[in-house]
Design a protein around this motif. Structure first.
Motif, PDB file in Angstrom:
ATOM      1  N   LEU A 106     -25.856  74.132  13.602  1.00 46.27           N
ATOM      2  CA  LEU A 106     -25.757  75.549  13.256  1.00 46.27           C
ATOM      3  C   LEU A 106     -24.578  76.175  13.982  1.00 46.27           C
ATOM      4  CD1 LEU A 106     -29.523  76.585  13.528  1.00 46.27           C
ATOM      5  CD2 LEU A 106     -28.255  76.026  11.446  1.00 46.27           C
ATOM      6  N   ARG A 107     -23.930  77.134  13.314  1.00 49.24           N
ATOM      7  CA  ARG A 107     -22.839  77.894  13.911  1.00 49.24           C
ATOM      8  C   ARG A 107     -22.914  79.325  13.404  1.00 49.24           C
ATOM      9  NH1 ARG A 107     -17.417  75.274  12.318  1.00 49.24           N
ATOM     10  NH2 ARG A 107     -18.603  74.556  10.532  1.00 49.24           N
ATOM     11  N   GLY A 108     -22.265  80.218  14.139  1.00 50.59           N
ATOM     12  CA  GLY A 108     -22.235  81.603  13.694  1.00 50.59           C
ATOM     13  C   GLY A 108     -23.568  82.296  13.909  1.00 50.59           C
ATOM     14  N   GLU A 109     -23.920  83.165  12.984  1.00 45.93           N
ATOM     15  CA  GLU A 109     -25.140  83.962  13.103  1.00 45.93           C
ATOM     16  C   GLU A 109     -25.920  83.892  11.803  1.00 45.93           C
ATOM     17  OE1 GLU A 109     -24.332  87.937  14.288  1.00 45.93           O
ATOM     18  OE2 GLU A 109     -26.456  88.489  14.519  1.00 45.93           O
ATOM     19  N   GLY A 110     -27.241  83.742  11.897  1.00 43.59           N
ATOM     20  CA  GLY A 110     -28.069  83.661  10.701  1.00 43.59           C
ATOM     21  C   GLY A 110     -29.519  83.426  11.041  1.00 43.59           C
ATOM     22  N   ALA A 111     -30.280  82.996  10.045  1.00 41.49           N
ATOM     23  CA  ALA A 111     -31.717  82.733  10.224  1.00 41.49           C
ATOM     24  C   ALA A 111     -32.148  81.675   9.226  1.00 41.49           C
ATOM     25  CB  ALA A 111     -32.533  84.009  10.056  1.00 41.49           C
ATOM     26  N   LEU A 112     -33.103  80.864   9.627  1.00 38.76           N
ATOM     27  CA  LEU A 112     -33.698  79.843   8.772  1.00 38.76           C
ATOM     28  C   LEU A 112     -35.168  80.175   8.557  1.00 38.76           C
ATOM     29  CD1 LEU A 112     -32.220  76.595  10.400  1.00 38.76           C
ATOM     30  CD2 LEU A 112     -31.345  77.830   8.403  1.00 38.76           C
ATOM     31  N   ALA A 113     -35.623  80.032   7.314  1.00 43.34           N
ATOM     32  CA  ALA A 113     -37.022  80.307   6.985  1.00 43.34           C
ATOM     33  C   ALA A 113     -37.781  78.991   6.867  1.00 43.34           C
ATOM     34  CB  ALA A 113     -37.109  81.093   5.680  1.00 43.34           C
ATOM     35  N   TYR A 114     -38.958  78.955   7.463  1.00 43.11           N
ATOM     36  CA  TYR A 114     -39.800  77.761   7.450  1.00 43.11           C
ATOM     37  C   TYR A 114     -41.184  78.123   6.923  1.00 43.11           C
ATOM     38  CZ  TYR A 114     -36.516  75.271  10.549  1.00 43.11           C
ATOM     39  OH  TYR A 114     -35.413  74.658  11.090  1.00 43.11           O
ATOM     40  N   ALA A 115     -41.782  77.170   6.187  1.00 44.83           N
ATOM     41  CA  ALA A 115     -43.201  77.257   5.909  1.00 44.83           C
ATOM     42  C   ALA A 115     -43.933  76.828   7.176  1.00 44.83           C
ATOM     43  CB  ALA A 115     -43.569  76.362   4.736  1.00 44.83           C
ATOM     44  N   PHE A 116     -44.994  77.522   7.522  1.00 47.69           N
ATOM     45  CA  PHE A 116     -45.665  77.310   8.805  1.00 47.69           C
ATOM     46  C   PHE A 116     -47.158  77.108   8.563  1.00 47.69           C
ATOM     47  CE2 PHE A 116     -47.649  79.491  12.603  1.00 47.69           C
ATOM     48  CZ  PHE A 116     -47.464  78.422  13.474  1.00 47.69           C
ATOM     49  N   VAL A 117     -47.713  76.128   9.231  1.00 45.30           N
ATOM     50  CA  VAL A 117     -49.151  75.863   9.167  1.00 45.30           C
ATOM     51  C   VAL A 117     -49.661  75.677  10.582  1.00 45.30           C
ATOM     52  CG1 VAL A 117     -50.962  74.320   8.342  1.00 45.30           C
ATOM     53  CG2 VAL A 117     -48.979  74.767   6.892  1.00 45.30           C
ATOM     54  N   ILE A 118     -50.753  76.357  10.927  1.00 44.42           N
ATOM     55  CA  ILE A 118     -51.375  76.187  12.237  1.00 44.42           C
ATOM     56  C   ILE A 118     -52.877  76.086  12.047  1.00 44.42           C
ATOM     57  CG2 ILE A 118     -51.385  78.701  12.640  1.00 44.42           C
ATOM     58  CD1 ILE A 118     -51.073  78.008  15.672  1.00 44.42           C
ATOM     59  N   ASP A 119     -53.420  74.995  12.569  1.00 48.11           N
ATOM     60  CA  ASP A 119     -54.865  74.737  12.448  1.00 48.11           C
ATOM     61  C   ASP A 119     -55.336  74.879  11.013  1.00 48.11           C
ATOM     62  OD1 ASP A 119     -55.011  74.314  15.194  1.00 48.11           O
ATOM     63  OD2 ASP A 119     -55.376  76.434  15.594  1.00 48.11           O
ATOM     64  N   GLY A 120     -54.514  74.400  10.086  1.00 46.45           N
ATOM     65  CA  GLY A 120     -54.882  74.438   8.671  1.00 46.45           C
ATOM     66  C   GLY A 120     -54.613  75.760   7.972  1.00 46.45           C
ATOM     67  N   GLN A 121     -54.184  76.783   8.679  1.00 49.26           N
ATOM     68  CA  GLN A 121     -53.921  78.085   8.076  1.00 49.26           C
ATOM     69  C   GLN A 121     -52.431  78.222   7.787  1.00 49.26           C
ATOM     70  OE1 GLN A 121     -54.940  81.450  10.523  1.00 49.26           O
ATOM     71  NE2 GLN A 121     -54.893  82.899   8.801  1.00 49.26           N
ATOM     72  N   ALA A 122     -52.110  78.596   6.528  1.00 49.38           N
ATOM     73  CA  ALA A 122     -50.716  78.694   6.111  1.00 49.38           C
ATOM     74  C   ALA A 122     -50.100  79.999   6.591  1.00 49.38           C
ATOM     75  CB  ALA A 122     -50.609  78.589   4.597  1.00 49.38           C
ATOM     76  N   GLY A 123     -48.793  79.960   6.835  1.00 48.83           N
ATOM     77  CA  GLY A 123     -48.075  81.147   7.281  1.00 48.83           C
ATOM     78  C   GLY A 123     -46.586  80.977   7.086  1.00 48.83           C
ATOM     79  N   GLN A 124     -45.823  81.775   7.801  1.00 54.60           N
ATOM     80  CA  GLN A 124     -44.365  81.724   7.727  1.00 54.60           C
ATOM     81  C   GLN A 124     -43.783  81.721   9.141  1.00 54.60           C
ATOM     82  OE1 GLN A 124     -45.903  84.742   6.420  1.00 54.60           O
ATOM     83  NE2 GLN A 124     -46.573  83.557   4.626  1.00 54.60           N
ATOM     84  N   ALA A 125     -42.552  81.220   9.215  1.00 50.62           N
ATOM     85  CA  ALA A 125     -41.827  81.210  10.491  1.00 50.62           C
ATOM     86  C   ALA A 125     -40.348  81.420  10.214  1.00 50.62           C
ATOM     87  CB  ALA A 125     -42.053  79.902  11.243  1.00 50.62           C
ATOM     88  N   ALA A 126     -39.643  81.952  11.199  1.00 50.41           N
ATOM     89  CA  ALA A 126     -38.200  82.184  11.076  1.00 50.41           C
ATOM     90  C   ALA A 126     -37.516  81.841  12.390  1.00 50.41           C
ATOM     91  CB  ALA A 126     -37.909  83.633  10.689  1.00 50.41           C
ATOM     92  N   LEU A 127     -36.429  81.091  12.274  1.00 55.54           N
ATOM     93  CA  LEU A 127     -35.601  80.760  13.428  1.00 55.54           C
ATOM     94  C   LEU A 127     -34.299  81.542  13.308  1.00 55.54           C
ATOM     95  CD1 LEU A 127     -34.995  79.017  15.977  1.00 55.54           C
ATOM     96  CD2 LEU A 127     -33.940  77.349  14.429  1.00 55.54           C
ATOM     97  N   SER A 128     -34.113  82.544  14.158  1.00 52.41           N
ATOM     98  CA  SER A 128     -32.870  83.312  14.192  1.00 52.41           C
ATOM     99  C   SER A 128     -31.923  82.682  15.207  1.00 52.41           C
ATOM    100  CB  SER A 128     -33.143  84.771  14.564  1.00 52.41           C
ATOM    101  OG  SER A 128     -34.069  85.361  13.654  1.00 52.41           O
ATOM    102  N   PHE A 129     -30.649  82.654  14.864  1.00 50.43           N
ATOM    103  CA  PHE A 129     -29.690  82.022  15.767  1.00 50.43           C
ATOM    104  C   PHE A 129     -28.377  82.785  15.771  1.00 50.43           C
ATOM    105  CE2 PHE A 129     -29.069  80.144  11.600  1.00 50.43           C
ATOM    106  CZ  PHE A 129     -27.687  80.118  11.449  1.00 50.43           C
ATOM    107  N   ARG A 130     -27.695  82.662  16.900  1.00 50.28           N
ATOM    108  CA  ARG A 130     -26.332  83.154  17.057  1.00 50.28           C
ATOM    109  C   ARG A 130     -25.626  82.199  18.006  1.00 50.28           C
ATOM    110  NH1 ARG A 130     -24.325  89.149  19.159  1.00 50.28           N
ATOM    111  NH2 ARG A 130     -22.090  88.775  18.861  1.00 50.28           N
TER     112      ARG A 130
END
Length: 303
Positions: A106-130
């Motif tokens: 990764l370079r620069g500035e942005g964000a990545l979106a991930y599908a997220f699961v914890i203990d069988g429960q679905a959700g979302q996650a985001a990795l922001s970077f600079r």
């Protein structure tokens, strides 16, 4: 007048004229000698900085650089007084070579979106970077339904040795729950956690920065293959521990790396699984954390 008398008279006149010219020349001012200027090149050399230290002799044509990585020394936690009493090393500890900043996934500035699961429960996650100007910032947010998990923050330097964290913070609902400080200017470098100081080997990462550091280390390998083991010291509240990742399998451009750790009798075995995409600079596209083969949470990059 005889010829002999005329010759004697001519010689006398010539001598008188010579003496007169000499006397007159002594009375006249002499021209000043012409000034000779030093060449401009000498002036430039005088103003130039000292010559650089000579470079080592080039290797014979056709030879290949040595890209074999050096193994990092094993790490261990020590008490505050022990960490402070150790004399500084005579030379920096060897670090496994990692590529320059351009080789990070990764370079620069942005964000990545991930599908997220914890203990069988679905959700979302985001990795922001600079990642720019020799610095980096990372932030991971996760949510599953109404469940908002702690946010991980990592910040520090980015350069020839990949990522070098300065601070790792864990916050929840805006309040700081955990803080790790990487004191690299101390001799020897140390990790400050709570009221303790822990020895910090070269290449130490936090629980978020290791994602990209692992990618950089894979990118540095000239010929990755199943069975290859990569070691990353990772800092946490309990200190610094070596995380050994083994390349398990390859599926096209994707590589599976896994870290298995048995913590002793009566304790659950821990496992990290990471799928890295070789087409994206070995960016982690899937991460799984489990205890005793029971998946606790997982992330999958959304295309």
């Amino acid at each position: 007048m005889s010829p002999q008398d005329r010759a004697a008279l001519s010689l006398a006149l010539a001598g008188a004229l010579a003496l007169h010219a000499a006397a007159l020349g002594a009375l006249l001012p002499r021209p000043a000698p012409r000034a000779v200027q030093a060449p401009a090149v000498l002036a430039r050399l005088a103003e130039a900085p000292p010559p650089p230290v000579a470079e080592p002799a080039p290797k014979p044509r056709g030879s290949k650089p040595d890209t074999r990585p050096a193994r990092e020394p094993r790490s261990g936690a020590v008490a505050l007084d022990d960490a402070l009493s150790r004399p500084p090393p005579t030379s920096p500890p060897e670090a496994r070579p990692v590529p320059a900043l351009l080789a990070l996934p990764l370079r620069g500035e942005g964000a990545l979106a991930y599908a997220f699961v914890i203990d069988g429960q679905a959700g979302q996650a985001a990795l922001s970077f600079r990642i720019e100007d020799g610095r980096y910032e990372l932030s991971l947010e996760r949510r599953a339904g109404d469940r908002e998990l702690p946010v991980w923050h990592s910040e520090g330097r980015a350069g020839a040795q990949g990522l070098q964290p300065d601070r790792h913070r864990v916050t929840r609902r805006g309040r700081e729950r955990e803080l790790l400080i990487f004191d690299r200017d101390a001799g020897p470098p140390r990790l400050l956690v709570g009221g303790r100081a822990v020895a910090m080997p070269a290449g130490t990462q936090d629980r978020l920065s290791w994602w990209l550091q692992l990618a950089a280390m894979m990118a540095a390998e000239p010929a990755p293959h199943p069975g290859l083991r990569l070691r990353i010291p990772v800092a946490g509240p309990a200190g610094v521990h070596d995380w050994d990742f083994e390349v398990i399998a390859r599926d096209g451009d994707r590589w599976l790396l896994r870290r298995d750790w048995s913590r002793g009798a009566g304790q659950a075995a821990l496992q990290w699984s990471a799928w890295l995409d070789g087409q994206r600079g070995f960016l982690p596209v899937e991460l799984r954390f489990s205890l005793d083969d029971d998946e606790q949470w997982a992330l999958r990059l959304l295309e």
